[in-house]
Design an enzyme around this catalytic site. Structure first.
Site, PDB file in Angstrom:
ATOM      1  CG  MET A 184      -1.879  -1.171   1.285  1.00  0.00           C
ATOM      2  SD  MET A 184      -2.950  -1.340  -0.164  1.00  0.00           S
ATOM      3  CE  MET A 184      -3.853   0.209  -0.101  1.00  0.00           C
ATOM      4  CD  GLU A 219       6.226  -4.882   2.541  1.00  0.00           C
ATOM      5  OE1 GLU A 219       7.172  -5.161   1.797  1.00  0.00           O
ATOM      6  OE2 GLU A 219       6.355  -4.255   3.611  1.00  0.00           O
TER       7      GLU A 219
END
Length: 347
Positions: free
Chosen positions: A10, A104
């Site tokens: 992200m 992640e």
């Protein structure tokens, strides 16, 4: 059959969530982290990064670099709520997911019967539609290259690295992009004139073994596109710890012990909830000049009680020679074993 590995990350996650929740922040330098002068930056928007602000930077330094920045406190529960929605989307694609953090992960798409670029576009569109956020995605045939690809053209990036691209695509990169090379290793290589992957590529495996020991062959293989690490669904927790920045710098052990007591209580609760005991205790300190020091002690027995953790941590602290005042203190415990629960026979 080559693997298909996706790395998802992200973009500026905490700051991006704040912008989604408050549209007036759009296009502004948003900095999320500790609100005191002694706090650190958790993450920041790309507008703030343009001023040189980075994650883990002290707040006072971020304010000096970006005086017009908008500083916001961390809202972890909100970020976790959004993270859960995002990981639900990943789970629609595959169950082979290795979370690296709240924002992640690696996904193994090897056995997913869909084109990987189609899947990447699907994930991007779903996340954008359901959360308003952007995500960067990297695709390749191993974890190292997939992560490298996701970092390639952030934010909102999408890149695939194929076997035919390697190794030449890696040659211009700085050696600090190579997974496994930390700051000390990079400095060691810089000292002998090695700055790029192309320069590193010319070194023999024997030379890298002399330089890095058993990790030498891994570095040698990695820059040749070889990385055999699997995507692990459950990552083993290697340590449990707590740390904090002190209200005032101090070199008095009695000022530090209340923090250790509080940490010992929190760590003991976590360990008991997970049915774990550990035997390696580590004290971490950061001095007033931002130099980190750690000192560990390995016990001959396993512990998980607040009293034992506190006692052993204090014994390590007493052996530290404090030549400078401390601004951060932390403790952690590792080398775990799980306590087996046996049911006794009534007979």
């Amino acid at each position: 059959m080559d693997k298909v590995i996706m790395h998802v990350d992200m973009d500026a996650f905490f700051a991006s969530v704040e912008v989604i929740d408050n549209r007036s922040l759009r296009g502004k330098p948003v900095i999320v982290g500790g609100m005191s002068e002694r706090g650190v930056v958790a993450t920041c928007s790309y507008e703030a990064r343009a001023f040189g602000v980075r994650s883990a930077m002290p707040i006072y330094m971020a304010k000096a670099k970006c005086p017009n920045g908008i500083f916001l406190p961390v809202r972890y529960e909100r970020y976790k709520e959004i993270s859960n929605k995002i990981f639900d989307i990943f789970n629609e694609i595959t169950t082979l997911i290795e979370p690296l953090s709240i924002d992640e992960a690696y996904l193994d798409l090897t056995h997913v019967n869909r084109d990987s670029l189609y899947i990447a576009s699907f994930i991007k569109n779903r996340i954008k539609k359901e959360t308003g956020l952007n995500i960067s995605i990297g695709l390749s045939y191993n974890k190292f290259l997939a992560k490298l690809a996701s970092d390639w053209n952030k934010p909102n990036g999408l890149k695939i690295i194929k076997k035919s691209d390697v190794p030449k695509i890696l040659f211009p990169l700085s050696i600090d992009k190579v997974h496994g090379l930390g700051k000390k290793s990079v400095k060691k290589l810089n000292n002998i004139g090695i700055f790029t992957v192309e320069e590193l590529y010319k070194l023999s495996v024997n030379f890298l073994v002399d330089l890095f020991g058993k990790f030498g062959p891994e570095i040698y293989d990695r820059i040749r596109g070889i990385d055999n690490r699997e995507v692990k669904i459950l990552r083993e927790r290697k340590s449990i710890g707590k740390e904090t920045t002190l209200i005032n710098d101090t070199d008095d052990e009695e000022d530090i012990k209340p923090y250790i007591k509080s940490f010992a209580s929190s760590i003991a609760n976590i360990m008991k909830n997970k049915n774990l005991s550990g035997k390696n205790i580590t004290i971490k300190i950061r001095t007033a000049s931002f130099i980190n020091h750690t000192k560990s002690k390995t016990l001959t027995y396993y512990i998980n009680s607040e009293e034992d953790i506190y006692r052993e941590a204090c014994s390590i602290l007493e052996k530290l020679k404090l030549e400078e005042k401390i601004r951060l203190i932390g403790i952690s415990i590792s080398s775990f074993k799980e306590k087996k629960i046996e049911q006794l026979s009534l007979f």
